[in-house]
Design a protein around this motif. Structure first.
Motif, short mmCIF file in Angstrom:
data_model
loop_
_atom_site.label_atom_id
_atom_site.label_comp_id
_atom_site.label_asym_id
_atom_site.label_seq_id
_atom_site.Cartn_x
_atom_site.Cartn_y
_atom_site.Cartn_z
N ILE A 3 0.82 -1.22 0.00
CA ILE A 3 0.00 0.00 0.00
C ILE A 3 0.85 1.26 0.00
O ILE A 3 0.33 2.36 -0.12
CB ILE A 3 -0.98 0.02 1.19
N THR A 4 2.18 1.09 0.15
CA THR A 4 3.07 2.26 0.11
C THR A 4 3.77 2.30 -1.25
O THR A 4 4.04 1.25 -1.85
CB THR A 4 4.14 2.18 1.22
N PRO A 5 4.06 3.50 -1.73
CA PRO A 5 4.82 3.60 -3.00
C PRO A 5 6.20 2.96 -2.82
O PRO A 5 6.64 2.66 -1.71
CB PRO A 5 4.93 5.11 -3.22
N SER A 6 6.91 2.78 -3.91
CA SER A 6 8.23 2.16 -3.83
C SER A 6 9.19 3.02 -3.01
O SER A 6 9.06 4.25 -2.97
CB SER A 6 8.80 1.96 -5.24
N GLY A 7 10.13 2.34 -2.38
CA GLY A 7 11.11 3.07 -1.58
C GLY A 7 11.91 4.06 -2.42
O GLY A 7 12.23 5.17 -1.96
N THR A 86 -9.03 4.21 -0.59
CA THR A 86 -9.41 5.63 -0.53
C THR A 86 -8.34 6.56 -1.09
O THR A 86 -8.58 7.76 -1.24
CB THR A 86 -9.69 6.04 0.93
N ASN A 87 -7.15 5.99 -1.44
CA ASN A 87 -6.05 6.78 -2.04
C ASN A 87 -5.78 8.08 -1.28
O ASN A 87 -5.65 9.15 -1.88
CB ASN A 87 -6.36 7.10 -3.51
N GLN A 95 -6.44 8.76 9.98
CA GLN A 95 -7.76 9.10 10.52
C GLN A 95 -8.80 8.10 10.06
O GLN A 95 -9.62 7.62 10.86
CB GLN A 95 -8.16 10.51 10.07
N THR A 96 -8.78 7.75 8.78
CA THR A 96 -9.73 6.77 8.25
C THR A 96 -9.60 5.44 8.99
O THR A 96 -10.59 4.79 9.30
CB THR A 96 -9.49 6.55 6.74
N ILE A 273 -17.21 7.49 -8.61
CA ILE A 273 -15.94 8.21 -8.38
C ILE A 273 -14.97 7.40 -7.52
O ILE A 273 -13.89 7.88 -7.21
CB ILE A 273 -16.20 9.59 -7.73
N GLY A 274 -15.36 6.19 -7.16
CA GLY A 274 -14.47 5.35 -6.35
C GLY A 274 -14.28 5.87 -4.94
O GLY A 274 -13.15 5.96 -4.45
#
Length: 653
Positions: A3-7, A86-87, A95-96, A273-274
């Protein structure tokens, strides 16, 4: 997928070149940067870990950067967009997920380390996090600091946002007058700087305040203005939110058709709208609409979909809300064990994420179920814990609602003076904060208490005040409840024609709203009146209609009440074998759903029936069973059972 972008991409965003770390001095600082690179490049969480573990690499990198006071680089990490449904940016995603404490720690580290714009962001974020935790005093302090910075630096947009956040905090406290003033100031600023999105948000917030106050007509007006702007600026997310707010306002009015229509529109937009969080909220609201109509199967379907989405996106508050919704349905179905399980799960979630308001709500719901099962001691314990929380977090509206619930329990216990005291406190709070809907509910409860002590004219006075408020705020459901209570009061006075008149008006509203549980209840009430008039065939017809609807919607408790009433009516007709059959069915249902208070009432009627059949010993046995339950529950029926036992023993002599 992570869920995290690449390092590599994060390091590039931070401006850190791994090969250049070896020249950093002193060594301790070089080690910190090496740790940043390792956490971002090498950390690989397992697939089944918690959400906070999935982002541990980012969080650890953030803390190491803070330790070397690389504030600019550290400040970039909270803005990293995650590959979640939720991007959201990291600080919003926390918070979510309900990680409010982690959010607070993140904002606290950066506060005062970058620039005034970042300080405003951190202060606003801290205020929102503390609000979610139910610490409204600290939330207000941070929002006021944020407001001061915005005004000092001339950030007009930030000033408006801070005013809006302050309004939210005061609204949570039940201080609607102050909240309204803050929202109006926000609206003025948004208009002056041409911030149409901010203008729409302020209008929506004003609509929510009027909704909370029970002024549904004005709430709808503000939400429609908000909707028009959102459509004008093509803000699909905001358009969906406005449609949802309109649906909620119509739902509170009892206009389920319009409520469902607006929520269906919001659902379509959220899916287009996702926006899974909006989709989950809307599914929950649709479930509530069908729940009020008595379509429990459809309600459960929507609530289960909401629960699945909340768990998928890690929305812990949404998960708790869905569990509460399901618990309410199971309670209405008489499935009390399942309801208690749902409410306990919500309680555990609220406690885990530090959601004090949610914790209080879960305890109140548990109290309501225990009250339904006749376990009044446990109910009082839950309500008293909920009351303490409401008072601690200064949630005045919540405090009033819990006081009302305590009043209902004490009324069931026959402690009418204590019940009236609680209802009067509830009424005082509702009037203090301008909550018209709450004021009406408190007046209705006072009417029930005075009816219980036989002061029917005082009860009627309260019910008529309740009716007037419901009509003023266009609360059709509340209007129906008031009419039903007036019918019961007039029936108790022996004014059967007046009782029938009110019950028939109540029936019209229930059918108009497609309120199946309400329709079933009032049909049962009409049956009681016609039985009092000696019109037993008509009474039986109404009780059978009550039973049919209760069966259709899965209301086991309602079926039990209808069976009990049919048994009592057939006793009047001296059809004792049929009466016995219905009363035994009623006992079986009450026992199966653990409704011990109703079980005791029906068993006492079985004692009377067996006395009529000439079996005094069996009559005494049933009387003792009813007395035992009533004594354990400490309810007014205990005195009636003791009187019945004396009568049976005397006749046996």
């Amino acid at each position: 997928m992570s869920i995290t972008p690449s390092g590599e991409s994060i390091l590039a965003q931070l401006g850190i070149e791994p090969t250049a770390i070896k020249i950093i001095k002193p060594p301790w600082k070089r080690n910190k940067y090496r740790a940043v690179v390792n956490w971002l490049m090498k950390y690989k969480p397992l697939s089944d870990v918690t959400n906070i573990e999935k982002i541990k690499g980012l969080v650890e990198a953030f803390y190491h950067l803070c330790e070397v006071e690389a504030w600019k680089e550290a400040g970039n990490i909270p803005s990293v967009t995650l590959n979640t449904p939720t991007n959201e940016k990291l600080h919003n995603q926390l918070q979510t997920w309900g990680y409010y404490r982690e959010q607070i720690d993140l904002y606290s580290k950066l506060l005062g380390k970058l620039n005034s714009e970042w300080d405003a962001t951190c202060l606003g974020g801290l205020g929102n996090a503390y609000q979610f935790l139910g610490d409204y005093t600290r939330a207000i302090e941070f929002h006021e600091e944020c407001l001061a910075i915005a005004r000092e630096k001339g950030y007009r947009k930030g000033e408006g946002n801070a005013l809006g956040n302050l309004g939210n905090a005061y609204s949570s406290l039940g201080d609607y007058t102050r909240a309204m003033k803050l929202y109006q100031q926000n609206l003025v600023i948004a208009g002056e700087i041409g911030n149409r999105r901010g203008e729409a948000g302020a209008l929506g917030s004003l609509g929510n305040v009027y909704h909370a106050l029970g002024d549904y007509a004005r709430a709808i007006d503000f939400h429609q203005q908000c909707l028009a702007i959102e459509q004008e600026i093509a803000n699909r997310w905001g358009e969906g939110a406005a449609l949802g707010n309109l649906g909620n306002a119509y739902l509170s009015q009892g206009d389920y058709t319009h409520a469902i229509e607006f929520h269906q529109k919001r659902l379509a937009i959220s899916q287009q709208i996702g926006n899974p969080q909006g989709e989950g909220e809307t599914l929950g609201n649709l479930g509530i609409a069908y729940y009020y109509q008595g379509d429990y199967r459809q309600a459960i379907s929507y609530f289960e979909q909401k629960l699945a989405i909340a768990r998928e996106i890690g929305d812990r508050r949404g998960e708790g809300s869905a569990l509460t919704n399901l618990g309410n349905v199971y309670e209405s179905l008489g499935k009390y064990s399942q309801a208690i399980s749902c409410f306990h799960k919500h309680l555990a979630i609220a406690q885990a994420i530090g959601d004090r308001r949610g914790e209080g709500a879960a305890l109140s719901n548990l109290g309501t179920v225990y009250r339904a099962t006749g376990d009044y001691r446990q109910a009082i314990s839950c309500f008293e814990q909920a009351l303490a929380i409401a008072q601690q977090i200064k949630n005045r509206r919540g405090e009033g609602m819990v006081l009302g619930n305590l009043g209902i329990v004490h009324n069931s216990l026959g402690d009418y003076r204590q019940a009236i005291s609680y209802f009067e406190q509830d009424l005082a709070i509702a009037r203090e904060i301008g909550d018209r809907s709450g004021e009406g509910a408190a007046l209705g409860n006072l009417g029930v208490a005075y009816r219980s002590i036989g002061d029917y004219y005082q009860a009627i006075s309260f019910f008529k005040q309740r009716l007037a408020i419901a009509q003023q705020i266009t609360d059709r459901w509340g209007e129906g409840m008031a009419l039903g209570n007036l019918g019961i009061a007039y029936n108790s006075l022996g004014n059967y024609q007046q009782a029938i008149l009110y019950f028939e008006k109540r029936l019209v509203i229930a059918r108009e709203l497609e309120d199946r549980p309400g329709e079933a209840t009032v049909l049962g009430n009409l049956g009681v009146v016609y039985r009092s008039l000696g019109n037993y065939p008509q009474a039986i017809s109404y009780f059978e209609q009550h039973s049919t609807i209760a069966n259709e919607i899965g209301d086991r408790a309602g079926v039990g009440r209808a069976m009990g009433n049919l048994g009592i009516t057939l006793m009047k007709l001296k059809q004792h074998s049929k009466a016995l059959e219905y009363l035994q069915t009623a006992v079986s249902i009450s026992r199966s759903i653990e409704d011990h208070a109703t079980e005791a009432i029906v068993i006492s009627n079985l004692a009377i029936l067996h006395d009529k059949l000439g079996d005094r010993l069996l009559a005494l046995e049933y009387c003792d069973r009813a007395l035992s339950i009533a004594t354990e529950l400490n309810i007014p029926l205990e005195k009636d059972c003791r009187d019945l036992k004396k009568q049976l023993e005397h006749s046996h002599e």
